[in-house]
Design an enzyme around this catalytic site. Structure first.
Site, short mmCIF file in Angstrom:
data_model
loop_
_atom_site.label_atom_id
_atom_site.label_comp_id
_atom_site.label_asym_id
_atom_site.label_seq_id
_atom_site.Cartn_x
_atom_site.Cartn_y
_atom_site.Cartn_z
N ALA A 22 0.79 -1.31 0.01
CA ALA A 22 0.05 -0.14 0.09
C ALA A 22 0.87 1.28 -0.10
O ALA A 22 1.95 1.25 0.41
CB ALA A 22 -0.85 0.18 1.19
N LYS A 23 0.53 2.29 -0.43
CA LYS A 23 1.25 3.54 -0.53
C LYS A 23 1.35 4.05 0.76
O LYS A 23 2.61 4.33 1.04
CB LYS A 23 0.23 4.62 -1.12
CG LYS A 23 0.16 4.52 -2.61
CD LYS A 23 -0.98 5.59 -3.22
CE LYS A 23 -1.35 5.40 -4.56
NZ LYS A 23 -2.23 6.26 -5.05
N ARG A 24 0.50 3.92 1.80
CA ARG A 24 0.75 4.59 3.14
C ARG A 24 1.81 3.73 4.03
O ARG A 24 2.33 4.08 4.92
CB ARG A 24 -0.55 4.39 3.88
CG ARG A 24 -1.32 3.07 4.03
CD ARG A 24 -2.52 3.36 4.82
NE ARG A 24 -3.34 2.11 4.96
CZ ARG A 24 -4.22 1.34 4.33
NH1 ARG A 24 -4.28 1.98 3.29
NH2 ARG A 24 -4.69 0.23 4.70
#
Length: 279
Positions: free
Chosen positions: A240-242
């Site tokens: 995930a980006k986060r």
């Protein structure tokens, strides 16, 4: 029936291997059937979307060798379609204005819990709200479910699925800071673009309950779905980006061959250290 799929990233950050995994599957589902593959940029989040990220997405897809049919569609240019759909729901008494903040909802002792955490307790449902106040629009879920009746959809992995949108409560249809929610925009766009097969990650499986309901309320066709498993990085966490997943741009800079990577992903072969999540 001609197969039409789409890849619909949000330009809020760099694409990573998980995005490539999904894009490759959507592309293959269309091309293997002699169908069409569309590219849609979901850029209605004006606070986070960046033009630079759009250019990077196009570069990443070109590096992977994934071509698309027709012009790239931008959600920011389709706001009138979402407004018209919202008006239909509001005119039918199925949508209402809500001025509550996240803090208001979290503080409500009566707020129930659903698949995504605390559900909206219905504070503004049936209440007069001054249109001049900052507000979002919510779906009156109980009324909507009653109006639509029993619903289901077909998933190429999960099979026939009975829709249970009530697990989400009164979902947001248009935010205070954006003209549409993900739920409304994606439902309207998939129908308007003639998408027949939606290929996307299993993390969006629960959202399909809401999308199936909106399709019924708006008289839109229901595509076939394929919610594929997600990828995990070497740490075992979902990409995930986060979570700081390594970007495709970084892989390209390291000399990874994009087209070869896409072929491997299509065949189910992952780079060393990456794996498929079971749930």
């Amino acid at each position: 029936m001609s197969v039409v799929t789409r890849f619909a990233p949000s330009p809020t950050g760099a694409l990573h291997l998980g995005h490539a995994w999904s894009a490759v599957q959507a592309h293959a589902r269309a091309r293997d059937a002699g169908g069409r593959f569309l590219l849609r940029i979901e850029d209605i989040d004006g606070t986070r979307s960046r033009p630079g990220h759009v250019a990077a997405i196009l570069d990443d897809l070109d590096w992977l060798g994934l071509d698309w049919d027709g012009e790239v569609v931008f959600q920011s240019q389709r706001l009138a379609l979402y407004a018209a759909a919202l008006d239909r729901l509001a005119d039918s008494g199925l949508a209402y204005r809500c001025t509550c903040t996240r803090a208001d909802i979290a503080a409500a002792a009566s707020a129930p819990h659903g698949v995504g955490g605390v559900l909206y307790p219905g504070t503004c449902r049936g209440r007069e709200v001054d249109p001049a106040q900052p507000h979002c629009w919510r779906l009156d879920m109980a009324r909507a479910v009653e109006a639509a009746g029993p619903l289901d959809w077909t998933d190429e992995i999960a099979g026939r699925v009975a829709a249970d949108p009530a697990i989400h409560g009164d979902v947001v249809l248009a935010r205070k800071d954006a003209p549409s929610s993900y739920h409304l925009a994606v439902t309207v766009d998939d129908a308007a673009q003639g998408v027949t097969h939606v290929v996307r990650g299993r993390d969006l499986f629960a959202a399909t309950h809401v999308h199936r309901l909106l399709q019924a309320l708006l008289g839109l066709p229901t595509p076939v779905y394929r919610h594929h498993p997600l990828l995990a990085g070497p740490d075992g966490e979902r990409l995930a980006k986060r979570h700081g997943a390594p970007s495709l741009a970084a892989m390209r800079a390291e000399g990874v061959a994009g087209r070869a990577l896409a072929m491997d992903l299509k065949a189910g072969r992952l780079p060393l250290g990456f794996g498929v999540l079971d749930d």
